[in-house]
Design a protein around this motif. Structure first.
Motif: not given
Length: 170
Positions: A34-46, A62-72
């Motif tokens: 895994v990688h650790i997200v420093k910051s995230a928005t609806d447009e992308g992530l760092f 998700t790792k189980q295959g469920d769809k998610i939104e950028p806000s997750d």
């Protein structure tokens, strides 16, 4: 008719077995993948040392295959990702994300909560390149570098129960 009942029973049993085989990852698996997200928005992530924008039809799951939104996906989230392979040589680097897989099991969420608290409360928030190092009982150790001088490496020990942390230079 008897064949249909046997076939249906077999499918139900196979389905139950495949669901039972989904296991939570162990810390070593997380540490290596895994990688650790420093910051995230609806447009992308760092993440790591790169600012990524989401590609138009980005696949977020998700790792189980469920769809998610950028806000997750939030600061501290544990993810796997695929980018387009093209990264601009600016600092920080800039790229485009094709897909993100969010680890959302119990252990990953506990670790995410501790890291998110650390990222929010750390007085010197000018750090990047976070990686998991160790987990002993409820003490998580992560390493990261200084944003302006990547030769400076730090370690943080985060108590995942109390959320207290201590940062030390390496």
């Amino acid at each position: 008719m008897k064949k249909i009942i046997i076939f249906t029973t077999l499918i139900v049993l196979l389905s139950a077995c495949s669901q039972a085989s989904i296991q939570e990852p162990k810390f070593e698996d997380l540490k290596n993948h895994v990688h650790i997200v420093k910051s995230a928005t609806d447009e992308g992530l760092f993440v790591n040392h790169t600012s990524y924008q989401y590609k138009e039809n980005v696949k977020l799951r998700t790792k189980q295959g469920d769809k998610i939104e950028p806000s997750d996906i939030q600061a501290g989230s544990l993810i796997e990702y695929k980018d387009t392979g093209m990264v601009m040589e600016s600092y920080p680097s800039q790229g485009t994300i094709k897909s993100v897989t969010l680890y959302d099991d119990q252990l990953s969420r506990k670790i995410e909560k501790g890291i998110a608290h650390f990222l929010t409360e750390d007085a010197n928030n000018e750090t990047i390149g976070y990686k998991l190092v160790a987990l002993e009982n409820d003490l998580l150790t992560i390493e990261f570098t200084d944003y302006f001088d990547t030769e400076k490496v730090y370690s943080a020990t985060i108590n995942l129960e109390s959320l207290e942390f201590e940062v030390t230079p390496l």
